[in-house]
Design an enzyme around this catalytic site. Sequence first.
Site, PDB file in Angstrom:
ATOM      1  N   SER A  69     -17.227  44.729  62.649  1.00  0.00           N
ATOM      2  CA  SER A  69     -16.828  44.688  64.042  1.00  0.00           C
ATOM      3  C   SER A  69     -15.961  45.891  64.107  1.00  0.00           C
ATOM      4  CB  SER A  69     -16.391  43.594  64.633  1.00  0.00           C
ATOM      5  OG  SER A  69     -17.276  42.502  64.677  1.00  0.00           O
ATOM      6  N   ARG A  89      -6.471  39.121  63.549  1.00  0.00           N
ATOM      7  CA  ARG A  89      -6.650  40.436  62.741  1.00  0.00           C
ATOM      8  C   ARG A  89      -5.276  41.280  62.630  1.00  0.00           C
ATOM      9  NH1 ARG A  89      -9.993  37.609  62.650  1.00  0.00           N
ATOM     10  NH2 ARG A  89     -12.130  38.149  62.937  1.00  0.00           N
ATOM     11  N   GLU A 114     -10.767  47.537  65.384  1.00  0.00           N
ATOM     12  CA  GLU A 114     -10.340  46.730  64.426  1.00  0.00           C
ATOM     13  C   GLU A 114     -10.193  47.236  63.166  1.00  0.00           C
ATOM     14  OE1 GLU A 114     -12.338  43.035  64.375  1.00  0.00           O
ATOM     15  OE2 GLU A 114     -12.450  43.102  61.946  1.00  0.00           O
TER      16      GLU A 114
HETATM   17  C1  LIG Z   1     -21.204  43.679  57.426  1.00  0.00           C
HETATM   18  C2  LIG Z   1     -19.700  43.370  57.617  1.00  0.00           C
HETATM   19  C3  LIG Z   1     -19.301  42.131  58.276  1.00  0.00           C
HETATM   20  C4  LIG Z   1     -17.954  41.831  58.563  1.00  0.00           C
HETATM   21  N1  LIG Z   1     -17.621  40.627  58.989  1.00  0.00           N
HETATM   22  C5  LIG Z   1     -16.481  40.511  59.281  1.00  0.00           C
HETATM   23  C6  LIG Z   1     -15.845  39.066  59.815  1.00  0.00           C
HETATM   24  O1  LIG Z   1     -16.746  38.230  60.189  1.00  0.00           O
HETATM   25  N2  LIG Z   1     -14.778  38.985  60.010  1.00  0.00           N
HETATM   26  C7  LIG Z   1     -13.814  39.798  59.704  1.00  0.00           C
HETATM   27  O2  LIG Z   1     -12.690  39.567  59.978  1.00  0.00           O
HETATM   28  N3  LIG Z   1     -13.949  40.965  59.075  1.00  0.00           N
HETATM   29  C8  LIG Z   1     -15.374  41.238  58.890  1.00  0.00           C
HETATM   30  N4  LIG Z   1     -15.747  42.584  58.458  1.00  0.00           N
HETATM   31  C9  LIG Z   1     -14.668  43.366  58.025  1.00  0.00           C
HETATM   32  C10 LIG Z   1     -14.067  43.441  56.610  1.00  0.00           C
HETATM   33  O3  LIG Z   1     -15.074  42.961  55.635  1.00  0.00           O
HETATM   34  C11 LIG Z   1     -12.745  42.716  56.588  1.00  0.00           C
HETATM   35  O4  LIG Z   1     -11.821  43.019  57.159  1.00  0.00           O
HETATM   36  C12 LIG Z   1     -12.327  42.742  55.153  1.00  0.00           C
HETATM   37  O5  LIG Z   1     -11.017  41.644  55.069  1.00  0.00           O
HETATM   38  C13 LIG Z   1     -11.869  43.826  54.682  1.00  0.00           C
HETATM   39  O6  LIG Z   1     -11.505  43.628  53.206  1.00  0.00           O
HETATM   40  P1  LIG Z   1     -11.712  45.007  52.126  1.00  0.00           P
HETATM   41  O7  LIG Z   1     -11.271  44.509  50.834  1.00  0.00           O
HETATM   42  O8  LIG Z   1     -13.013  45.575  52.466  1.00  0.00           O
HETATM   43  O9  LIG Z   1     -10.429  45.995  52.900  1.00  0.00           O
HETATM   44  P2  LIG Z   1     -10.541  47.364  52.879  1.00  0.00           P
HETATM   45  O10 LIG Z   1     -11.605  47.796  53.929  1.00  0.00           O
HETATM   46  O11 LIG Z   1     -10.765  48.127  51.554  1.00  0.00           O
HETATM   47  O12 LIG Z   1      -9.175  47.637  53.524  1.00  0.00           O
HETATM   48  C14 LIG Z   1      -8.800  47.194  54.773  1.00  0.00           C
HETATM   49  C15 LIG Z   1      -7.142  47.324  54.937  1.00  0.00           C
HETATM   50  O13 LIG Z   1      -6.596  46.466  53.947  1.00  0.00           O
HETATM   51  C16 LIG Z   1      -5.685  47.012  53.238  1.00  0.00           C
HETATM   52  N5  LIG Z   1      -5.593  46.373  52.043  1.00  0.00           N
HETATM   53  C17 LIG Z   1      -6.704  46.200  51.034  1.00  0.00           C
HETATM   54  N6  LIG Z   1      -6.134  45.508  50.215  1.00  0.00           N
HETATM   55  C18 LIG Z   1      -5.007  45.050  50.151  1.00  0.00           C
HETATM   56  C19 LIG Z   1      -4.166  44.479  49.324  1.00  0.00           C
HETATM   57  N7  LIG Z   1      -4.339  43.724  48.236  1.00  0.00           N
HETATM   58  N8  LIG Z   1      -2.656  44.372  49.978  1.00  0.00           N
HETATM   59  C20 LIG Z   1      -2.363  44.852  51.174  1.00  0.00           C
HETATM   60  N9  LIG Z   1      -3.174  45.710  51.857  1.00  0.00           N
HETATM   61  C21 LIG Z   1      -4.619  45.821  51.573  1.00  0.00           C
HETATM   62  C22 LIG Z   1      -6.188  48.526  53.251  1.00  0.00           C
HETATM   63  O14 LIG Z   1      -5.013  49.253  52.911  1.00  0.00           O
HETATM   64  C23 LIG Z   1      -6.640  48.470  54.651  1.00  0.00           C
HETATM   65  O15 LIG Z   1      -5.463  48.706  55.457  1.00  0.00           O
HETATM   66  C24 LIG Z   1     -17.081  42.879  58.114  1.00  0.00           C
HETATM   67  C25 LIG Z   1     -17.575  44.042  57.502  1.00  0.00           C
HETATM   68  C26 LIG Z   1     -18.867  44.255  57.382  1.00  0.00           C
HETATM   69  C27 LIG Z   1     -19.346  45.412  56.753  1.00  0.00           C
END
Ligand SMILES: Cc1cc2nc3c(=O)[nH]c(=O)nc-3n(C[C@H](O)[C@H](O)[C@H](O)COP(=O)(O)OP(=O)(O)OC[C@H]3O[C@@H](n4cnc5c(N)ncnc54)[C@H](O)[C@@H]3O)c2cc1C
Length: 290
Positions: A212, A163, A282
């Site tokens: 998480s 992560r 996380e």
């Molecule tokens: C039900 C559920 C299940 C999940 N299961 C998992 C899992 O199994 N494994 C896992 O790893 N995560 C999991 N997650 C967490 C999440 O989905 C991941 O971390 C995902 O990668 C976040 O992507 P996002 O587009 O929603 O980012 P956001 O939440 O919008 O942003 C997260 C971070 O990424 C940055 N960011 C976003 N886009 C960019 C970009 N283009 N360039 C640079 N930085 C950027 C943001 O500034 C922020 O710091 C889960 C979440 C939920 C709600």
Amino acid sequence: MSGILLKNEPLAKYTSWRVGGPAEQMYLPEGKEDLVEFLATLPEQEHIFWLGLGSNLLVRDGGIAGTVINTRGRLKGMQLIDTYKVYVEAGVPCAHVARFCTDLGLTGAEFLAGIPGTMGGALRMNAGAFGGETWNIVDSVELVDARGKVSKRGAEKFEVAYRSVKGLGDEWFLSVELILKKGESEQSQQKIKALLEKRALTQPTNKPTCGSVFMNPPGDYAARLIENSGLKGYAVGGACVSEKHANFIENTGHATAADIEELIEYVQQQVEQKQGVSLQTEVCSVGEAS
Ligand SMILES: Cc1cc2nc3c(=O)[nH]c(=O)nc-3n(C[C@H](O)[C@H](O)[C@H](O)COP(=O)(O)OP(=O)(O)OC[C@H]3O[C@@H](n4cnc5c(N)ncnc54)[C@H](O)[C@@H]3O)c2cc1C
């Protein structure tokens, strides 16, 4: 510029926890070129925050000062560019990437099917599940900095861990080239189906959460430590430790970001006291308290 600029835009509707105050301004780019042009117009000291699908974000109740770049439904290009190489823009949902690769008979991206974020968010977080990790399939990335300067770098230029990704300056992901392997569509579809079923059984996937909350400490599971500390069901205001999966915090309907933050701190303090382990978050906490 052909994107949309919104002022004082409430962020709760853009986060999976459904909490958070407003963005001072939010830009929804038309596409990559438009975004690059827009970034170049911002004042040098402007605070810039990139938002994907908000599935790993705790936006505090006072909101985010400066400019939020919202990639949701925006940077959505995706195409096969070589036998095993797929180009994906930052705003494409991970589940679409998994399906696209599977349909092409490519294997390696199946784990993305259950991650409810964008490709950009997955790159930033090195999102992973069931043994797969985003950076294991990255060939190169395209970045843009705060002045709108675009560059391309190979995956080997980044220091990647659980992560975590190091090697980024004041810059963000515009797109990625993924490198996959030859697979069988049918087999990949079965794998995705099994992964999604397992998730639905073990996680509160139908509740507002951010997945998480804490990273697993080396050799252990945050969920096990939280459950063994007797914290399942413990609530602060509208925020509650999930009964289904102890590493998830649910918004039961009326939580504020402050409730969630207080609950996170309480869980950390209890686990430290009862299990002697310091849990690290996380989830990314951003913005100002109100
Ligand atoms: C039900 C559920 C299940 C999940 N299961 C998992 C899992 O199994 N494994 C896992 O790893 N995560 C999991 N997650 C967490 C999440 O989905 C991941 O971390 C995902 O990668 C976040 O992507 P996002 O587009 O929603 O980012 P956001 O939440 O919008 O942003 C997260 C971070 O990424 C940055 N960011 C976003 N886009 C960019 C970009 N283009 N360039 C640079 N930085 C950027 C943001 O500034 C922020 O710091 C889960 C979440 C939920 C709600």
